[in-house]
Motif scaffolding. Structure first.
Motif, PDB file in Angstrom:
ATOM      1  N   ALA A  67       0.832  -1.206   0.000  1.00 23.30           N
ATOM      2  CA  ALA A  67       0.000   0.000   0.000  1.00 23.30           C
ATOM      3  C   ALA A  67       0.867   1.257   0.000  1.00 23.30           C
ATOM      4  CB  ALA A  67      -0.925   0.001   1.209  1.00 23.30           C
ATOM      5  N   ASN A  68       1.948   1.239   0.767  1.00 18.22           N
ATOM      6  CA  ASN A  68       2.836   2.400   0.813  1.00 18.22           C
ATOM      7  C   ASN A  68       3.477   2.668  -0.540  1.00 18.22           C
ATOM      8  OD1 ASN A  68       2.268   2.762   3.526  1.00 18.22           O
ATOM      9  ND2 ASN A  68       4.138   1.771   4.245  1.00 18.22           N
ATOM     10  N   ASP A  69       3.862   1.596  -1.238  1.00 20.97           N
ATOM     11  CA  ASP A  69       4.430   1.760  -2.575  1.00 20.97           C
ATOM     12  C   ASP A  69       3.420   2.393  -3.524  1.00 20.97           C
ATOM     13  OD1 ASP A  69       6.920   0.790  -1.970  1.00 20.97           O
ATOM     14  OD2 ASP A  69       6.706  -1.111  -3.055  1.00 20.97           O
ATOM     15  N   LEU A  70       2.182   1.922  -3.440  1.00 21.40           N
ATOM     16  CA  LEU A  70       1.141   2.462  -4.309  1.00 21.40           C
ATOM     17  C   LEU A  70       0.920   3.943  -4.013  1.00 21.40           C
ATOM     18  CD1 LEU A  70      -1.064   1.865  -6.447  1.00 21.40           C
ATOM     19  CD2 LEU A  70      -2.627   1.418  -4.542  1.00 21.40           C
ATOM     20  N   THR A  71       0.795   4.277  -2.742  1.00 19.10           N
ATOM     21  CA  THR A  71       0.598   5.668  -2.350  1.00 19.10           C
ATOM     22  C   THR A  71       1.767   6.533  -2.812  1.00 19.10           C
ATOM     23  OG1 THR A  71      -0.658   4.950  -0.393  1.00 19.10           O
ATOM     24  CG2 THR A  71       0.180   7.202  -0.396  1.00 19.10           C
ATOM     25  N   ALA A  72       2.985   6.016  -2.667  1.00 12.14           N
ATOM     26  CA  ALA A  72       4.179   6.772  -3.048  1.00 12.14           C
ATOM     27  C   ALA A  72       4.210   7.070  -4.544  1.00 12.14           C
ATOM     28  CB  ALA A  72       5.436   6.015  -2.637  1.00 12.14           C
ATOM     29  N   MET A  73       3.706   6.172  -5.368  1.00 12.97           N
ATOM     30  CA  MET A  73       3.686   6.408  -6.808  1.00 12.97           C
ATOM     31  C   MET A  73       2.760   7.579  -7.151  1.00 12.97           C
ATOM     32  SD  MET A  73       5.707   4.503  -8.620  1.00 12.97           S
ATOM     33  CE  MET A  73       6.993   4.494  -7.393  1.00 12.97           C
ATOM     34  N   PHE A  74       1.650   7.694  -6.430  1.00  9.62           N
ATOM     35  CA  PHE A  74       0.767   8.837  -6.654  1.00  9.62           C
ATOM     36  C   PHE A  74       1.426  10.125  -6.176  1.00  9.62           C
ATOM     37  CE2 PHE A  74      -2.541   5.620  -7.150  1.00  9.62           C
ATOM     38  CZ  PHE A  74      -3.349   6.185  -8.130  1.00  9.62           C
ATOM     39  N   ALA A  75       2.156  10.069  -5.081  1.00  8.48           N
ATOM     40  CA  ALA A  75       2.778  11.269  -4.511  1.00  8.48           C
ATOM     41  C   ALA A  75       4.005  11.723  -5.293  1.00  8.48           C
ATOM     42  CB  ALA A  75       3.159  11.001  -3.057  1.00  8.48           C
ATOM     43  N   ASP A  76       4.633  10.821  -6.024  1.00  4.35           N
ATOM     44  CA  ASP A  76       5.894  11.120  -6.700  1.00  4.35           C
ATOM     45  C   ASP A  76       5.667  12.102  -7.856  1.00  4.35           C
ATOM     46  OD1 ASP A  76       8.277  11.097  -8.173  1.00  4.35           O
ATOM     47  OD2 ASP A  76       8.672   8.993  -7.688  1.00  4.35           O
ATOM     48  N   PRO A  77       6.274  13.292  -7.814  1.00  2.00           N
ATOM     49  CA  PRO A  77       6.043  14.272  -8.883  1.00  2.00           C
ATOM     50  C   PRO A  77       6.620  13.857 -10.234  1.00  2.00           C
ATOM     51  CG  PRO A  77       7.767  15.034  -7.382  1.00  2.00           C
ATOM     52  CD  PRO A  77       7.151  13.810  -6.762  1.00  2.00           C
ATOM     53  N   GLU A  78       7.526  12.866 -10.248  1.00  3.24           N
ATOM     54  CA  GLU A  78       8.091  12.406 -11.515  1.00  3.24           C
ATOM     55  C   GLU A  78       7.152  11.465 -12.262  1.00  3.24           C
ATOM     56  OE1 GLU A  78      11.797  10.517 -10.844  1.00  3.24           O
ATOM     57  OE2 GLU A  78      12.840  12.361 -10.239  1.00  3.24           O
ATOM     58  N   VAL A  79       6.178  10.891 -11.561  1.00  4.94           N
ATOM     59  CA  VAL A  79       5.312   9.856 -12.133  1.00  4.94           C
ATOM     60  C   VAL A  79       4.064  10.477 -12.756  1.00  4.94           C
ATOM     61  CG1 VAL A  79       3.844   7.882 -11.562  1.00  4.94           C
ATOM     62  CG2 VAL A  79       6.149   8.047 -10.598  1.00  4.94           C
ATOM     63  N   ASP A  80       3.762  10.068 -13.998  1.00  4.18           N
ATOM     64  CA  ASP A  80       2.591  10.567 -14.706  1.00  4.18           C
ATOM     65  C   ASP A  80       1.432   9.578 -14.706  1.00  4.18           C
ATOM     66  OD1 ASP A  80       3.755  13.109 -15.856  1.00  4.18           O
ATOM     67  OD2 ASP A  80       5.152  11.654 -16.704  1.00  4.18           O
ATOM     68  N   VAL A  81       1.737   8.296 -14.692  1.00  4.10           N
ATOM     69  CA  VAL A  81       0.733   7.224 -14.697  1.00  4.10           C
ATOM     70  C   VAL A  81       1.146   6.189 -13.663  1.00  4.10           C
ATOM     71  CG1 VAL A  81      -0.150   5.253 -16.027  1.00  4.10           C
ATOM     72  CG2 VAL A  81       0.000   7.503 -17.094  1.00  4.10           C
ATOM     73  N   VAL A  82       0.173   5.686 -12.896  1.00  2.00           N
ATOM     74  CA  VAL A  82       0.439   4.629 -11.924  1.00  2.00           C
ATOM     75  C   VAL A  82      -0.109   3.318 -12.479  1.00  2.00           C
ATOM     76  CG1 VAL A  82       0.097   3.809  -9.562  1.00  2.00           C
ATOM     77  CG2 VAL A  82       0.327   6.269 -10.014  1.00  2.00           C
ATOM     78  N   GLN A  83       0.765   2.343 -12.665  1.00  2.00           N
ATOM     79  CA  GLN A  83       0.380   1.047 -13.222  1.00  2.00           C
ATOM     80  C   GLN A  83       0.672  -0.053 -12.221  1.00  2.00           C
ATOM     81  OE1 GLN A  83       2.686  -0.400 -16.632  1.00  2.00           O
ATOM     82  NE2 GLN A  83       0.820  -1.226 -17.546  1.00  2.00           N
ATOM     83  N   SER A  84      -0.240  -1.007 -12.108  1.00  2.00           N
ATOM     84  CA  SER A  84      -0.014  -2.175 -11.264  1.00  2.00           C
ATOM     85  C   SER A  84       0.965  -3.115 -11.957  1.00  2.00           C
ATOM     86  CB  SER A  84      -1.332  -2.905 -11.005  1.00  2.00           C
ATOM     87  OG  SER A  84      -2.275  -2.035 -10.420  1.00  2.00           O
ATOM     88  N   LEU A  85       1.713  -3.868 -11.163  1.00  3.41           N
ATOM     89  CA  LEU A  85       2.587  -4.878 -11.754  1.00  3.41           C
ATOM     90  C   LEU A  85       1.747  -5.926 -12.468  1.00  3.41           C
ATOM     91  CD1 LEU A  85       5.473  -6.056 -12.050  1.00  3.41           C
ATOM     92  CD2 LEU A  85       4.988  -7.398  -9.989  1.00  3.41           C
ATOM     93  N   GLN A  86       0.768  -6.472 -11.760  1.00  2.00           N
ATOM     94  CA  GLN A  86      -0.188  -7.410 -12.336  1.00  2.00           C
ATOM     95  C   GLN A  86      -1.297  -7.646 -11.319  1.00  2.00           C
ATOM     96  OE1 GLN A  86       1.007 -11.454 -13.055  1.00  2.00           O
ATOM     97  NE2 GLN A  86       2.112 -11.658 -11.131  1.00  2.00           N
ATOM     98  N   GLY A  87      -2.257  -8.494 -11.682  1.00  2.00           N
ATOM     99  CA  GLY A  87      -3.321  -8.866 -10.755  1.00  2.00           C
ATOM    100  C   GLY A  87      -2.914 -10.094  -9.965  1.00  2.00           C
ATOM    101  N   GLY A  88      -3.747 -11.123 -10.022  1.00  3.88           N
ATOM    102  CA  GLY A  88      -3.455 -12.343  -9.268  1.00  3.88           C
ATOM    103  C   GLY A  88      -4.273 -12.392  -8.000  1.00  3.88           C
ATOM    104  N   TYR A  89      -3.653 -11.940  -6.900  1.00  2.00           N
ATOM    105  CA  TYR A  89      -4.355 -11.938  -5.616  1.00  2.00           C
ATOM    106  C   TYR A  89      -3.687 -10.948  -4.666  1.00  2.00           C
ATOM    107  CZ  TYR A  89      -6.049 -13.174  -1.025  1.00  2.00           C
ATOM    108  OH  TYR A  89      -6.596 -13.079   0.222  1.00  2.00           O
ATOM    109  N   GLY A  90      -4.482 -10.307  -3.820  1.00  2.00           N
ATOM    110  CA  GLY A  90      -3.936  -9.540  -2.716  1.00  2.00           C
ATOM    111  C   GLY A  90      -4.268  -8.071  -2.669  1.00  2.00           C
TER     112      GLY A  90
END
Length: 321
Positions: A67-90
């Motif tokens: 969850a922290n990694d996901l939140t950090a990607m949104f907060a990061d000013p260098e990032v324009d799009v947030v993409q998941s690695l993949q689905g699966g489970y969790g």
């Protein structure tokens, strides 16, 4: 909340894709490398979250860390799009730990499908952000990913996502279970994951919306049970329409060890029994799901479902420049 109220900007030329792993981990490192190289071949940069390489059996590490990694990607000013690695489970495990205030303050296109459904639902209902049901990083790097799927993803990300959702180029047949036309926000995702939201603080909301769902390897009696529960919970009482994507490997003939009782109904029989009596427009079999092709689908925005013409059209822009 069904209708999106918060919108990101489209992916700029040469922009950066931030990747987090909120669900399952990679199997081979080359899967990640393939995805990175695909984006780079299109002129974009990729920034991987620290936990992308974490592995804990069938999940990519601790739920709070994911969850922290996901939140950090949104907060990061260098990032324009947030993409998941993949689905699966969790993905659902991460929701209690996601900082939705950070996401709301930094709206960005969010990509993922299948298990990522849980996050699509929670993010839209907690922040109002419109999101995109589309491949994760491993998906875009998969050697079996089709030109149709990848071109559609880039087209939506670089534009506004409006227009008719394309049919399967190999099998353009689309079935209407009921006729009629309706315009409403479109919400949903993988049916199994929608069921996992039931009884939680982020339980899926679909009133006055077009409900979209798809699934994979869910035999007819599973889907029967899911739809029975949704009906009993009142989730089908006020929906405006239904779009059923691909139900990949969901017929009894796809389940090689199915018993005789389990193969007495087809998946279409189940859909007809539960959905047709609702008396609302219903489409089945657009390339939305786990099949060969996936037409990236905006979630939370206004769409028109025309079951008489057997089309689904995105009317409202997914992004705001």
């Amino acid at each position: 909340m069904t209708a999106a109220t918060l919108f990101a900007s489209p992916l700029p030329a040469g922009g950066t894709i931030g990747v987090a792993a909120p669900a399952s981990p990679y199997d081979a490192r080359s899967e990640i490398e393939r995805g990175v190289e695909w984006w780079e071949s299109k002129g974009y940069r990729v920034k991987l979250a620290p936990g992308v390489f974490a592995r804990d059996d069938y999940i990519a590490g601790d739920a709070r860390a994911r969850a922290n990694d996901l939140t950090a990607m949104f907060a990061d000013p260098e990032v324009d799009v947030v993409q998941s690695l993949q689905g699966g489970y969790g993905s659902a495990q991460t929701i209690p730990h996601v900082d939705f205030d950070v996401i709301a303050a930094n709206p960005k296109p969010f990509l993922g499908y299948s298990d990522i459904t849980a996050l699509h639902v929670a993010i839209r209902q907690r922040t109002g952000l419109a999101t995109l049901y589309a491949y994760g990083l491993i998906g875009v790097g998969d050697p079996e990913a089709t030109r149709f799927t990848l071109d559609r993803l880039l087209q939506v990300l670089a534009g506004d996502g409006t227009g008719e959702v394309p049919r399967d180029p190999d099998d353009p047949y689309v079935r209407a279970l009921n006729g009629g036309t309706v315009t409403a926000p479109l919400v949903g995702g993988c049916l199994w994951l929608l069921m996992q939201t039931m009884g939680t603080p982020w339980e899926v909301e679909a009133d006055d919306a077009i409900l979209f769902f798809e699934d994979v390897k869910a035999p007819p009696y599973y889907v029967d049970g899911f739809l029975t529960q949704l009906k009993a919970a009142g989730k089908l009482d006020r929906i405006a329409g239904v779009v059923v994507g691909e139900m990949k490997d969901c017929d009894w003939g796809d389940q090689r060890q199915a018993s005789d009782w389990a193969r007495s109904r087809s998946i279409e029989d189940v859909l007809e029994e539960h959905l047709a009596p609702l008396g609302i427009p219903i489409l089945y079999k657009l390339p939305l799901g786990h099949g060969k092709h996936l037409a990236a689908l905006p979630l939370g925005v206004r769409c028109t479902l025309d079951a008489d013409r057997r089309t689904l059209t995105v009317d409202e822009a997914l992004f705001r420049a």
